[in-house]
Design a protein around this motif. Structure first.
Motif, short mmCIF file in Angstrom:
data_model
loop_
_atom_site.label_atom_id
_atom_site.label_comp_id
_atom_site.label_asym_id
_atom_site.label_seq_id
_atom_site.Cartn_x
_atom_site.Cartn_y
_atom_site.Cartn_z
N ASP A 86 -4.90 -4.63 10.43
CA ASP A 86 -3.53 -4.22 10.76
C ASP A 86 -3.05 -3.02 9.96
OD1 ASP A 86 -2.70 -6.43 12.64
OD2 ASP A 86 -3.32 -7.62 10.91
N GLY A 87 -3.62 -2.77 8.77
CA GLY A 87 -3.15 -1.65 7.97
C GLY A 87 -3.91 -1.57 6.66
N PHE A 88 -3.38 -0.76 5.73
CA PHE A 88 -4.14 -0.41 4.54
C PHE A 88 -3.27 -0.36 3.29
CE2 PHE A 88 -6.07 1.31 8.32
CZ PHE A 88 -7.37 0.83 8.21
N LYS A 89 -3.81 -0.94 2.22
CA LYS A 89 -3.26 -0.74 0.88
C LYS A 89 -3.94 0.49 0.31
CE LYS A 89 -3.17 -2.53 -3.83
NZ LYS A 89 -3.42 -3.65 -4.76
N MET A 90 -3.18 1.57 0.16
CA MET A 90 -3.74 2.86 -0.20
C MET A 90 -3.48 3.11 -1.68
SD MET A 90 -2.82 4.85 3.30
CE MET A 90 -3.94 6.19 2.94
N ASP A 91 -4.52 2.88 -2.48
CA ASP A 91 -4.38 2.92 -3.93
C ASP A 91 -4.78 4.30 -4.47
OD1 ASP A 91 -3.77 1.94 -6.42
OD2 ASP A 91 -5.34 0.42 -6.45
N ALA A 92 -4.44 4.53 -5.73
CA ALA A 92 -4.86 5.72 -6.49
C ALA A 92 -4.14 6.98 -6.01
CB ALA A 92 -6.37 5.86 -6.47
N TYR A 106 0.21 4.55 9.44
CA TYR A 106 -0.14 3.17 9.75
C TYR A 106 1.07 2.29 9.49
CZ TYR A 106 -4.57 5.49 9.55
OH TYR A 106 -5.59 6.39 9.78
N ALA A 107 1.43 1.48 10.47
CA ALA A 107 2.65 0.68 10.34
C ALA A 107 2.59 -0.20 9.10
CB ALA A 107 2.85 -0.17 11.60
N TYR A 108 1.47 -0.88 8.89
CA TYR A 108 1.30 -1.73 7.71
C TYR A 108 0.59 -0.90 6.64
CZ TYR A 108 2.76 -5.65 10.57
OH TYR A 108 3.49 -6.49 11.36
N ASN A 109 1.29 -0.68 5.55
CA ASN A 109 0.74 0.14 4.49
C ASN A 109 1.35 -0.28 3.16
OD1 ASN A 109 3.24 1.70 3.86
ND2 ASN A 109 2.97 2.45 5.95
N GLU A 110 0.71 0.11 2.08
CA GLU A 110 1.29 -0.04 0.75
C GLU A 110 0.74 1.07 -0.13
OE1 GLU A 110 1.47 -3.78 -2.01
OE2 GLU A 110 0.05 -2.36 -2.88
N LEU A 111 1.62 1.69 -0.92
CA LEU A 111 1.20 2.71 -1.87
C LEU A 111 1.81 2.43 -3.23
CD1 LEU A 111 1.45 4.55 1.06
CD2 LEU A 111 0.30 6.08 -0.55
N ARG A 112 1.04 2.76 -4.26
CA ARG A 112 1.53 2.65 -5.63
C ARG A 112 1.81 4.03 -6.23
NH1 ARG A 112 -0.91 3.97 -9.66
NH2 ARG A 112 -2.93 3.93 -8.65
N ALA A 113 1.21 5.07 -5.65
CA ALA A 113 1.39 6.43 -6.14
C ALA A 113 2.01 7.28 -5.04
CB ALA A 113 0.06 7.03 -6.59
N ASN A 128 6.35 0.87 -0.90
CA ASN A 128 5.96 1.34 -2.23
C ASN A 128 6.06 0.19 -3.22
OD1 ASN A 128 5.58 4.44 -2.29
ND2 ASN A 128 7.35 4.12 -0.96
N ARG A 129 4.97 -0.02 -3.97
CA ARG A 129 4.93 -1.10 -4.96
C ARG A 129 5.05 -0.54 -6.37
NH1 ARG A 129 0.99 -3.22 -8.03
NH2 ARG A 129 -0.68 -2.12 -6.91
N LEU A 130 5.78 -1.25 -7.22
CA LEU A 130 5.80 -0.90 -8.62
C LEU A 130 4.39 -1.05 -9.19
CD1 LEU A 130 9.07 -2.57 -9.97
CD2 LEU A 130 8.70 -0.18 -9.35
#
Length: 504
Positions: free
Chosen positions: A254-260, A292-299, A310-312
Motif C-alpha cells: 500500500d505504501g512506503f516508510k521512506m527513511d534516511a 504514494y498515498a501511504y507514506n512516512e518520512l522522518r527527514a 512525518n514522524r518525530l
C-alpha cells in the motif's frame, strides 16, 4: 547578517528536533547546511512578534545576547504582522507548493494506530514474525491499522525485492494482512549496496551521487557503507518509482516508510548532479514520498505542506530530554516548521541502541505515558508489543488510550482536512492560538487545532501537574468546567487530561 531582537521577542523554527530548545536563547546555534538533527527542517525562523527570517536554502543561525547572526544564501527578514501565526502564514506563502493544497494522507493514517516491526524485531524481520505480530495485535484487543514492515525485508539496499529466505511468500503474507484489516507499508531508503547488480546498473546510468573527482561516492550510515541515489537525476527518481510501482502491483503493497536522506550522511566532497546542497536530497525524497498515498518520512527539508506523514525522530526510553519529554516540544516545532501531519515516535521509544545499553530497565509507567501522549497526537504508532512488556493493568490503560484516539478520530480527520486547505499546523502551541499572553515558553501542553488542549503528565511517579488554560470556558474529559487560569490537577496513571473549549 545580524538581526537585532525586538523587545520581548522569541524565536522558533529551523530544525524540528530542536523543539526542546524553543524558544531559542543566547548560545544556541544550528547549521542547517550540514545537519538537521536527525529530523525534518525548514530554513525559517519565526518570532512571536510577527517576524520571519527565511531562505529557500539552508543557512546557519547563531543566537547571541542582542541578536541573531545568520550565514548563508538568499536570507531575507520580513515583518509579517505581530504574532507567531502571522509569521507562520507568511512562511507558508513563501515556501509551500500550492499544487498540494487540499491534499492529505489517507484518513486511516489518523483514525487507527500504526504498527511498526522495528523495535519488536530489529534486524531479524521475517514473514512468520510479521504475521504473528499482526495476529497478536488483534488477539490483544488492538484494532487493525497500518502495518509497516521495517528494515531487512529485502535482499540488499536498493535491491527492492523480498529476501525469499525471510519472506518465502510475500504476496500471500500481504493478502493475509489485508484480510485481517491491515494496510501494509515497506521500509526503504535512498542507499544502494555496492557490489550488486543494481549498483552496477545505477552507476552506469549516472544515477548515483559522485565525489568531486567523479568517483561514485560511498556513504557511511547507520547500517554500513552504501552508494547513494542522486535524486536530482531524473533517471534515479524514475528508477525508484519503477521499483515502488512494481512492489505495489506484484504484492499489493500500500505504501512506503521512506527513511534516511539526512544531509549528515553526505559529507563534504559529495556532489549532486544539479550542484544543489546536500539538504535538498531530503526535499526530493519527501516529494517522491508524496506520490504514494501511504507514506512516512522522518527527514525532510523545506518539505512542509506535502500530503506526507512525518514522524518525530527515534527517541530513547527515558523521561528526560532525549525521550518522553521531547514529544510535545518537538511536535509543536514540527507544526511550526510546516510539517502538518505528524506522528510521535514509536510508543515507548524507537531508538534501538537504548534498549541494549548497559543497565537498561524497562519502565511500564513510562510506556503508558508515551502511549497517552501519542493518543492525543494526530497519529499514533506502536512497535514494541505492549502485551509482552506490560502487566494487565498497564495493558488496559494502553487500550484505553487507543480507545480515546478512536473517539477523537472524526475530529482529527476534520482538522486534517481544514489544515490541508489552510496550511496551518494540526498541533499548535498556546502562543500560536493565544498570542501575547505570556505563553511563548509553554511546551508541556498543546492544542489540537484551536479548541482541544492536552496536558499530559511527563514526570515519573507524579500524580499532579499545573495546567495553563487560556481565557474562555473549558471542560475536561470528565465534564468539569474551568475558566481561564492556572490550575493544579490530579494526574493518576489512568488519566490523560484533555480540555475542550466550550465558549465557541
Amino acid at each position: 547578517m545580524k538581526i537585532n531582537y525586538l523587545p520581548d521577542e522569541h524565536f522558533f523554527g529551523g530544525a524540528v528536533n530542536d523543539g526542546i530548545f524553543m524558544p531559542y536563547s543566547c548560545g544556541f546555534s544550528r547549521d542547517l547546511r550540514v545537519w538537521h538533527a536527525g529530523n525534518q527542517a525548514t530554513s525559517a525562523l519565526l518570532s512571536d512578534r510577527g517576524r520571519l527570517v527565511y531562505s529557500d536554502r539552508p543557512f546557519l543561525y547563531d543566537f547571541g545576547e542582542d541578536g541573531i547572526t545568520a550565514e548563508g544564501e538568499n536570507i531575507a527578514v520580513e515583518q509579517c504582522g505581530d504574532t507567531l501565526k502571522d509569521a507562520y502564514l507568511t512562511m507558508r506563502d513563501h515556501l509551500a507548493d500550492p499544487s498540494f493544497v487540499g491534499q492529505m494522507p489517507p484518513a486511516d493514517m489518523f483514525t487507527v494506530p500504526q504498527y511498526n516491526t522495528w523495535i519488536e524485531m530489529e534486524w531479524d524481520c521475517t514473514q512468520e514474525k510479521v504475521l504473528r505480530y499482526a495476529q497478536e495485535i488483534l488477539a490483544h484487543g488492538y484494532p487493525a491499522g497500518v502495518l509497516m514492515i521495517d528494515d531487512c525485508w529485502c535482499r540488499a539496499y536498493g535491491d527492492w525485492e523480498f529476501d525469499t529466505a525471510r519472506f518465502p511468500d510475500p504476496k500471500g503474507l500481504v493478502n493475509e494482512l489485508h484480510d485481517m484489516g491491515f494496510r501494509v507499508m515497506l521500509w526503504c531508503c535512498p542507499f544502494v549496496s555496492p557490489d550488486t547488480a543494481v549498483f552496477r546498473r545505477l552507476e552506469a546510468d549516472g544515477a548515483l551521487v559522485r565525489t568531486a573527482d567523479g568517483q561514485t561516492a560511498i556513504s557511511h550510515w547507520w547500517n554500513g557503507y552504501s552508494a547513494v541515489l542522486d535524486l536530482t537525476v531524473p533517471a534515479a527518481a524514475r528508477w525508484f518509482d519503477e521499483q515502488a510501482d512494481r512492489l505495489m502491483a506484484a504484492y499489493g503493497i500500500d505504501g512506503f516508510k521512506m527513511d534516511a536522506a539526512d544531509p549528515e550522511y553526505y559529507p563534504d566532497g559529495f556532489v549532486f548532479s544539479d550542484g544543489s546542497q546536500r539538504s535538498f536530497q531530503a526535499k526530493k525524497w519527501a516529494e517522491i514520498g508524496a506520490k504514494y498515498a501511504y507514506n512516512e518520512l522522518r527527514a525532510g527539508f523545506n518539505a512542509g505542506w506535502l500530503p506526507v506523514a512525518n514522524r518525530l525522530r527515534d527517541k530513547n526510553h527515558s523521561w528526560t530530554a532525549d525521550g518522553l519529554n521531547t514529544l510535545v516540544p518537538d511536535g509543536l516545532a514540527m507544526g511550526l516548521c510546516g510539517y502538518q501531519y505528524l506522528c510521535p515516535d514509536m510508543i515507548g521509544g524507537g531508538m534501538v541502541p537504548d534498549f541494549h545499553r548497559a543497565g537498561f530497565v524497562f519502565d511500564s509507567e513510562l510506556f503508558v505515558r508515551y502511549c497517552q501522549v501519542a493518543a492525543a497526537f494526530p497519529m499514533m504508532q506502536f512497535s514494541r508489543a505492549p502485551w509482552k512488556v506490560l502487566g494487565e493493568a498497564e495493558q488496559r490503560l494502553c487500550l484505553e488510550a487507543v480507545a480515546l484516539h478512536t473517539r477523537m478520530a472524526d475530529t482529527i480527520v476534520r482538522l486534517a482536512e481544514d489544515c490541508a486547505a489552510t496550511g496551518e499546523p494540526m498541533l499548535r502551541s498556546l502562543e500560536y492560538v493565544f498570542p501575547h499572553r505570556g505563553y511563548a515558553a509553554v511546551s508541556d501542553e498543546f492544542l489540537l487545532g484551536n479548541d482541544i488542549l492536552v496536558a499530559p503528565q511527563l514526570q515519573k511517579g507524579v500524580q499532579y501537574r499545573q495546567v495553563i488554560l487560556p481565557d474562555g470556558v473549558w471542560a475536561d474529559e470528565n465534564g468539569r468546567i474551568y475558566t481561564g487560569g492556572t490550575y493544579t490537577i490530579e494526574t493518576p496513571l489512568s488519566r490523560l487530561p484533555v480540555f475542550t473549549r466550550k465558549d465557541i
